[in-house]
Write a protein that holds these residues in place. Sequence first.
Motif, PDB file in Angstrom:
ATOM      1  N   SER A  31      21.091 -49.285  12.722  1.00 19.80           N
ATOM      2  CA  SER A  31      21.199 -49.008  11.287  1.00 19.80           C
ATOM      3  C   SER A  31      19.870 -49.247  10.592  1.00 19.80           C
ATOM      4  O   SER A  31      19.459 -48.471   9.731  1.00 19.80           O
ATOM      5  N   GLU A  32      19.181 -50.313  10.982  1.00 20.07           N
ATOM      6  CA  GLU A  32      17.896 -50.646  10.369  1.00 20.07           C
ATOM      7  C   GLU A  32      16.861 -49.550  10.622  1.00 20.07           C
ATOM      8  O   GLU A  32      16.142 -49.141   9.707  1.00 20.07           O
ATOM      9  N   ASP A  33      16.779 -49.058  11.857  1.00 16.40           N
ATOM     10  CA  ASP A  33      15.834 -47.985  12.182  1.00 16.40           C
ATOM     11  C   ASP A  33      16.152 -46.716  11.403  1.00 16.40           C
ATOM     12  O   ASP A  33      15.263 -46.046  10.884  1.00 16.40           O
ATOM     13  N   PHE A  34      17.435 -46.385  11.348  1.00 19.76           N
ATOM     14  CA  PHE A  34      17.852 -45.177  10.641  1.00 19.76           C
ATOM     15  C   PHE A  34      17.495 -45.266   9.161  1.00 19.76           C
ATOM     16  O   PHE A  34      16.905 -44.356   8.589  1.00 19.76           O
ATOM     17  N   MET A  35      17.827 -46.370   8.522  1.00 17.54           N
ATOM     18  CA  MET A  35      17.562 -46.534   7.089  1.00 17.54           C
ATOM     19  C   MET A  35      16.059 -46.560   6.804  1.00 17.54           C
ATOM     20  O   MET A  35      15.602 -45.954   5.838  1.00 17.54           O
ATOM     21  N   ARG A  36      15.302 -47.245   7.633  1.00 17.81           N
ATOM     22  CA  ARG A  36      13.852 -47.299   7.457  1.00 17.81           C
ATOM     23  C   ARG A  36      13.257 -45.891   7.560  1.00 17.81           C
ATOM     24  O   ARG A  36      12.434 -45.489   6.747  1.00 17.81           O
ATOM     25  N   GLY A  37      13.686 -45.141   8.560  1.00 20.62           N
ATOM     26  CA  GLY A  37      13.191 -43.777   8.737  1.00 20.62           C
ATOM     27  C   GLY A  37      13.588 -42.861   7.592  1.00 20.62           C
ATOM     28  O   GLY A  37      12.789 -42.054   7.121  1.00 20.62           O
ATOM     29  N   PHE A  38      14.826 -42.997   7.128  1.00 27.25           N
ATOM     30  CA  PHE A  38      15.285 -42.131   6.041  1.00 27.25           C
ATOM     31  C   PHE A  38      14.585 -42.466   4.731  1.00 27.25           C
ATOM     32  O   PHE A  38      14.243 -41.585   3.949  1.00 27.25           O
ATOM     33  N   ARG A  39      14.345 -43.752   4.491  1.00 29.80           N
ATOM     34  CA  ARG A  39      13.594 -44.141   3.292  1.00 29.80           C
ATOM     35  C   ARG A  39      12.180 -43.560   3.328  1.00 29.80           C
ATOM     36  O   ARG A  39      11.670 -43.090   2.324  1.00 29.80           O
ATOM     37  N   ALA A  40      11.548 -43.608   4.500  1.00 31.29           N
ATOM     38  CA  ALA A  40      10.209 -43.034   4.652  1.00 31.29           C
ATOM     39  C   ALA A  40      10.248 -41.528   4.396  1.00 31.29           C
ATOM     40  O   ALA A  40       9.373 -40.978   3.717  1.00 31.29           O
ATOM     41  N   LEU A  41      11.272 -40.854   4.911  1.00 34.78           N
ATOM     42  CA  LEU A  41      11.419 -39.412   4.703  1.00 34.78           C
ATOM     43  C   LEU A  41      11.556 -39.085   3.217  1.00 34.78           C
ATOM     44  O   LEU A  41      10.901 -38.181   2.693  1.00 34.78           O
ATOM     45  N   LEU A  42      12.388 -39.841   2.519  1.00 38.34           N
ATOM     46  CA  LEU A  42      12.585 -39.598   1.085  1.00 38.34           C
ATOM     47  C   LEU A  42      11.327 -39.906   0.279  1.00 38.34           C
ATOM     48  O   LEU A  42      10.978 -39.168  -0.648  1.00 38.34           O
ATOM     49  N   LYS A  43      10.627 -40.965   0.634  1.00 35.33           N
ATOM     50  CA  LYS A  43       9.388 -41.326  -0.062  1.00 35.33           C
ATOM     51  C   LYS A  43       8.332 -40.241   0.127  1.00 35.33           C
ATOM     52  O   LYS A  43       7.691 -39.807  -0.836  1.00 35.33           O
ATOM     53  N   LEU A  44       8.147 -39.791   1.362  1.00 27.76           N
ATOM     54  CA  LEU A  44       7.177 -38.728   1.642  1.00 27.76           C
ATOM     55  C   LEU A  44       7.569 -37.421   0.958  1.00 27.76           C
ATOM     56  O   LEU A  44       6.708 -36.689   0.467  1.00 27.76           O
ATOM     57  N   THR A  45       8.859 -37.138   0.910  1.00 27.16           N
ATOM     58  CA  THR A  45       9.341 -35.924   0.241  1.00 27.16           C
ATOM     59  C   THR A  45       8.933 -35.933  -1.219  1.00 27.16           C
ATOM     60  O   THR A  45       8.462 -34.932  -1.757  1.00 27.16           O
ATOM     61  N   SER A  46       9.072 -37.067  -1.865  1.00 29.45           N
ATOM     62  CA  SER A  46       8.707 -37.200  -3.269  1.00 29.45           C
ATOM     63  C   SER A  46       7.190 -37.152  -3.453  1.00 29.45           C
ATOM     64  O   SER A  46       6.680 -36.391  -4.281  1.00 29.45           O
ATOM     65  N   GLU A  47       6.468 -37.932  -2.683  1.00 24.30           N
ATOM     66  CA  GLU A  47       5.007 -38.016  -2.827  1.00 24.30           C
ATOM     67  C   GLU A  47       4.310 -36.688  -2.557  1.00 24.30           C
ATOM     68  O   GLU A  47       3.349 -36.339  -3.234  1.00 24.30           O
ATOM     69  N   LEU A  48       4.776 -35.965  -1.556  1.00 18.55           N
ATOM     70  CA  LEU A  48       4.130 -34.713  -1.152  1.00 18.55           C
ATOM     71  C   LEU A  48       4.780 -33.485  -1.785  1.00 18.55           C
ATOM     72  O   LEU A  48       4.378 -32.360  -1.507  1.00 18.55           O
ATOM     73  N   GLU A  49       5.797 -33.706  -2.608  1.00 11.90           N
ATOM     74  CA  GLU A  49       6.552 -32.621  -3.252  1.00 11.90           C
ATOM     75  C   GLU A  49       7.018 -31.587  -2.224  1.00 11.90           C
ATOM     76  O   GLU A  49       6.819 -30.393  -2.369  1.00 11.90           O
ATOM     77  N   ILE A  50       7.677 -32.101  -1.202  1.00 13.10           N
ATOM     78  CA  ILE A  50       8.143 -31.296  -0.070  1.00 13.10           C
ATOM     79  C   ILE A  50       9.301 -30.395  -0.502  1.00 13.10           C
ATOM     80  O   ILE A  50      10.158 -30.798  -1.266  1.00 13.10           O
ATOM     81  N   GLU A  51       9.310 -29.173   0.044  1.00 11.01           N
ATOM     82  CA  GLU A  51      10.369 -28.208  -0.255  1.00 11.01           C
ATOM     83  C   GLU A  51      11.306 -27.960   0.926  1.00 11.01           C
ATOM     84  O   GLU A  51      12.375 -27.395   0.749  1.00 11.01           O
ATOM     85  N   LYS A  52      10.884 -28.375   2.143  1.00  7.62           N
ATOM     86  CA  LYS A  52      11.686 -28.057   3.329  1.00  7.62           C
ATOM     87  C   LYS A  52      11.724 -29.247   4.279  1.00  7.62           C
ATOM     88  O   LYS A  52      10.722 -29.928   4.468  1.00  7.62           O
ATOM     89  N   TRP A  53      12.913 -29.447   4.863  1.00  3.03           N
ATOM     90  CA  TRP A  53      13.083 -30.435   5.927  1.00  3.03           C
ATOM     91  C   TRP A  53      13.570 -29.736   7.182  1.00  3.03           C
ATOM     92  O   TRP A  53      14.444 -28.860   7.112  1.00  3.03           O
TER      93      TRP A  53
END
Length: 147
Positions: A31-53
Amino acid sequence: MEVVYQHDLVMICYKREENLLQVSWRNYLTSEDFMRGFRALLKLTSELEIEKWLIDARHSEELVTKNMCWSREFIGSVLEKSNLKKIARIGAGNEVQEQDILNNVNFLIQNYQLPCEIRFYKNPQKALDWLSEKTQDYSALKPEFQT
């Protein structure tokens, strides 16, 4: 693609010209790995203004159900504010796991105003082809009546 995040069994790559983040999960995630990875994904999505996953779960043997409950409630509000237009998920092939994922996606669609389209794929090339297609922008259209 440039690796922008890597921790244990989670890797996130950035493809600048496509405005795309690809996240890959490997094997059994805590659970910890999953949440850490997903938080990083969401943070990068916001910072880089990502349009696609592109979510590549082909090598994910098992998903902790607790992870999915956390993610659907956490990411719904974050995704509503994102610039995401497309999410493609390549499944692991486990039908029970894929049905659980689909149920959680349906929960997000019903309970949040998601700005993106979500599709599921078995074939990685088909997922990439769809993500590479030009996204229709309907924001400039205004309703007009003929007189």
